[in-house]
Design a protein around this motif. Sequence first.
Motif, PDB file in Angstrom:
ATOM      1  N   PHE A 145       0.173   8.064   3.285  1.00 32.14           N
ATOM      2  CA  PHE A 145      -0.977   8.963   3.120  1.00 32.14           C
ATOM      3  C   PHE A 145      -0.514  10.394   2.851  1.00 32.14           C
ATOM      4  O   PHE A 145      -1.063  11.090   1.988  1.00 32.14           O
ATOM      5  CB  PHE A 145      -1.866   8.919   4.357  1.00 32.14           C
ATOM      6  CG  PHE A 145      -2.895   7.832   4.335  1.00 32.14           C
ATOM      7  CD1 PHE A 145      -3.895   7.819   3.375  1.00 32.14           C
ATOM      8  CD2 PHE A 145      -2.863   6.815   5.269  1.00 32.14           C
ATOM      9  CE1 PHE A 145      -4.847   6.813   3.351  1.00 32.14           C
ATOM     10  CE2 PHE A 145      -3.806   5.799   5.244  1.00 32.14           C
ATOM     11  CZ  PHE A 145      -4.798   5.799   4.288  1.00 32.14           C
ATOM     12  N   VAL A 146       0.473  10.857   3.595  1.00 29.12           N
ATOM     13  CA  VAL A 146       0.950  12.230   3.434  1.00 29.12           C
ATOM     14  C   VAL A 146       1.497  12.448   2.028  1.00 29.12           C
ATOM     15  O   VAL A 146       1.190  13.452   1.360  1.00 29.12           O
ATOM     16  CB  VAL A 146       2.022  12.541   4.494  1.00 29.12           C
ATOM     17  CG1 VAL A 146       2.622  13.923   4.242  1.00 29.12           C
ATOM     18  CG2 VAL A 146       1.429  12.474   5.888  1.00 29.12           C
ATOM     19  N   LYS A 147       2.271  11.504   1.533  1.00 31.53           N
ATOM     20  CA  LYS A 147       2.837  11.648   0.189  1.00 31.53           C
ATOM     21  C   LYS A 147       1.760  11.539  -0.884  1.00 31.53           C
ATOM     22  O   LYS A 147       1.829  12.219  -1.920  1.00 31.53           O
ATOM     23  CB  LYS A 147       3.905  10.583  -0.032  1.00 31.53           C
ATOM     24  CG  LYS A 147       4.667  10.763  -1.335  1.00 31.53           C
ATOM     25  CD  LYS A 147       5.813   9.787  -1.450  1.00 31.53           C
ATOM     26  CE  LYS A 147       6.578  10.002  -2.752  1.00 31.53           C
ATOM     27  NZ  LYS A 147       7.707   9.049  -2.894  1.00 31.53           N
ATOM     28  N   ALA A 148       0.759  10.697  -0.661  1.00 24.95           N
ATOM     29  CA  ALA A 148      -0.321  10.556  -1.640  1.00 24.95           C
ATOM     30  C   ALA A 148      -1.057  11.867  -1.827  1.00 24.95           C
ATOM     31  O   ALA A 148      -1.309  12.307  -2.964  1.00 24.95           O
ATOM     32  CB  ALA A 148      -1.274   9.452  -1.193  1.00 24.95           C
TER      33      ALA A 148
ATOM     34  N   HIS B 163       0.851  -1.198   0.000  1.00 23.94           N
ATOM     35  CA  HIS B 163       0.000   0.000   0.000  1.00 23.94           C
ATOM     36  C   HIS B 163       0.882   1.242   0.000  1.00 23.94           C
ATOM     37  O   HIS B 163       0.981   1.982   0.985  1.00 23.94           O
ATOM     38  CB  HIS B 163      -0.983  -0.009   1.177  1.00 23.94           C
ATOM     39  CG  HIS B 163      -0.389  -0.451   2.486  1.00 23.94           C
ATOM     40  ND1 HIS B 163       0.290   0.402   3.328  1.00 23.94           N
ATOM     41  CD2 HIS B 163      -0.354  -1.669   3.060  1.00 23.94           C
ATOM     42  CE1 HIS B 163       0.695  -0.266   4.389  1.00 23.94           C
ATOM     43  NE2 HIS B 163       0.310  -1.519   4.255  1.00 23.94           N
ATOM     44  N   THR B 164       1.514   1.495  -1.161  1.00 26.07           N
ATOM     45  CA  THR B 164       2.329   2.693  -1.350  1.00 26.07           C
ATOM     46  C   THR B 164       1.433   3.893  -1.614  1.00 26.07           C
ATOM     47  O   THR B 164       0.205   3.772  -1.747  1.00 26.07           O
ATOM     48  CB  THR B 164       3.305   2.479  -2.516  1.00 26.07           C
ATOM     49  OG1 THR B 164       2.555   2.126  -3.688  1.00 26.07           O
ATOM     50  CG2 THR B 164       4.280   1.348  -2.198  1.00 26.07           C
ATOM     51  N   TYR B 165       2.068   5.088  -1.733  1.00 24.26           N
ATOM     52  CA  TYR B 165       1.286   6.315  -1.854  1.00 24.26           C
ATOM     53  C   TYR B 165       0.455   6.343  -3.133  1.00 24.26           C
ATOM     54  O   TYR B 165      -0.682   6.831  -3.137  1.00 24.26           O
ATOM     55  CB  TYR B 165       2.228   7.522  -1.787  1.00 24.26           C
ATOM     56  CG  TYR B 165       3.011   7.773  -3.061  1.00 24.26           C
ATOM     57  CD1 TYR B 165       2.590   8.730  -3.985  1.00 24.26           C
ATOM     58  CD2 TYR B 165       4.161   7.047  -3.352  1.00 24.26           C
ATOM     59  CE1 TYR B 165       3.289   8.960  -5.151  1.00 24.26           C
ATOM     60  CE2 TYR B 165       4.874   7.274  -4.507  1.00 24.26           C
ATOM     61  CZ  TYR B 165       4.437   8.225  -5.407  1.00 24.26           C
ATOM     62  OH  TYR B 165       5.136   8.457  -6.568  1.00 24.26           O
ATOM     63  N   ASP B 166       1.023   5.819  -4.248  1.00 29.97           N
ATOM     64  CA  ASP B 166       0.278   5.852  -5.505  1.00 29.97           C
ATOM     65  C   ASP B 166      -0.887   4.875  -5.500  1.00 29.97           C
ATOM     66  O   ASP B 166      -1.952   5.143  -6.067  1.00 29.97           O
ATOM     67  CB  ASP B 166       1.221   5.563  -6.676  1.00 29.97           C
ATOM     68  CG  ASP B 166       1.996   4.270  -6.476  1.00 29.97           C
ATOM     69  OD1 ASP B 166       2.107   3.824  -5.309  1.00 29.97           O
ATOM     70  OD2 ASP B 166       2.489   3.696  -7.465  1.00 29.97           O
ATOM     71  N   VAL B 167      -0.711   3.716  -4.837  1.00 27.99           N
ATOM     72  CA  VAL B 167      -1.810   2.747  -4.719  1.00 27.99           C
ATOM     73  C   VAL B 167      -2.939   3.336  -3.875  1.00 27.99           C
ATOM     74  O   VAL B 167      -4.126   3.209  -4.206  1.00 27.99           O
ATOM     75  CB  VAL B 167      -1.293   1.425  -4.119  1.00 27.99           C
ATOM     76  CG1 VAL B 167      -2.451   0.473  -3.847  1.00 27.99           C
ATOM     77  CG2 VAL B 167      -0.280   0.777  -5.045  1.00 27.99           C
TER      78      VAL B 167
END
Length: 347
Positions: free
Chosen positions: A278-281, A245-249
């Motif tokens: 979440f912050v980076k997304a 669950h990375t930022y782009d996902v």
Amino acid sequence: MSNSTPTEEISPDSSNQSAECLPWSGIDSFFLFNGYKGNNVLAKCVMCIPTIKIISTAKNTTANLRRHIARVHPFKLKVFENAINEGKSNLSRSKKKINIEQSEYIQKTSVQSTLECYSSGKGKEHTRVTQKSLDKLLLEFVISETQPLSIVDKPAFVNLVKLGLPNELKVMCRKTMKLRIDNVYSTMVDNLIAKLSNVEHVATTADCWTKGKRSYLGVTCHWIDKKNVSRESVSLACTRLKGRHTYDVLASALYKIHTMYKIQNKIVASTTDSGSNFVKAFNSYQNSNDTDDESDENDDCNDDEVIDLFEILSNVNATEEDNDLYIQLPPHYRCASHTLDLSPNVI
């Protein structure tokens, strides 16, 4: 005449004798009830008559009565002790008999009455179980208790459900259960979309967690009802995230949920924890007004710019990865409680 004088003489209370009795059974031939003295019981010795001999003893022991028998009537001590023991045995047997009779009565009046009354359909006061009501109850059981769909195919479960029901009623199979759940889900989504269409502004929350090497994303929606000025809340999703669950996902999953319920342009803010993904997304996919202003100025300055139509038409066949360029997330707020938990020395 005996030279011994009684150590305690109290006139008997005839009214109490007629209304009360000693708390120990089997000693009526030795003592009679004579009233109360504080928290103690007064007993009159029968064998001391015509002399009136009153003994005071506690309600839960016969120690003073036994002491009087041993001192004044020692030849009756063995008989007195046997009477006390026999009274205790009779009392325990009577209590046991009463308990058995009560349990038998409860069993006779309650066992099997519910099944017979619920499914017999005899009389107006009984409820007739139909195939529709049975399917509804099975669906509610599987959904509310998060049971596997295969449970409806197990013979033991089928036999339990059909206990007391008519033979013509059938338990749905796993495939039918899956179709029913899909229909319920589609109906629920349609109802939420219709309800949110009448709301102008909403706020959302999102959280991601991992359980058993599987990742999940949960999203909720909140708004203020204009009619009664009350806060309304619904759960939008509890979906599985495949892979890391990375930022782009996370950004792609959140945008799909927002667009599915058609609230992507109504969200005033979205609250999550302070996780770096979440912050980076939100930092990477959040729409900026400053960027829009700059792009508008550039558009004004480049009115004579040549546009490549071939490049625009080729974007029609773009893949899902290319569609990530159009993802836009609302303004982001970090959970205050989670921020304070991460920084205990702030206060």
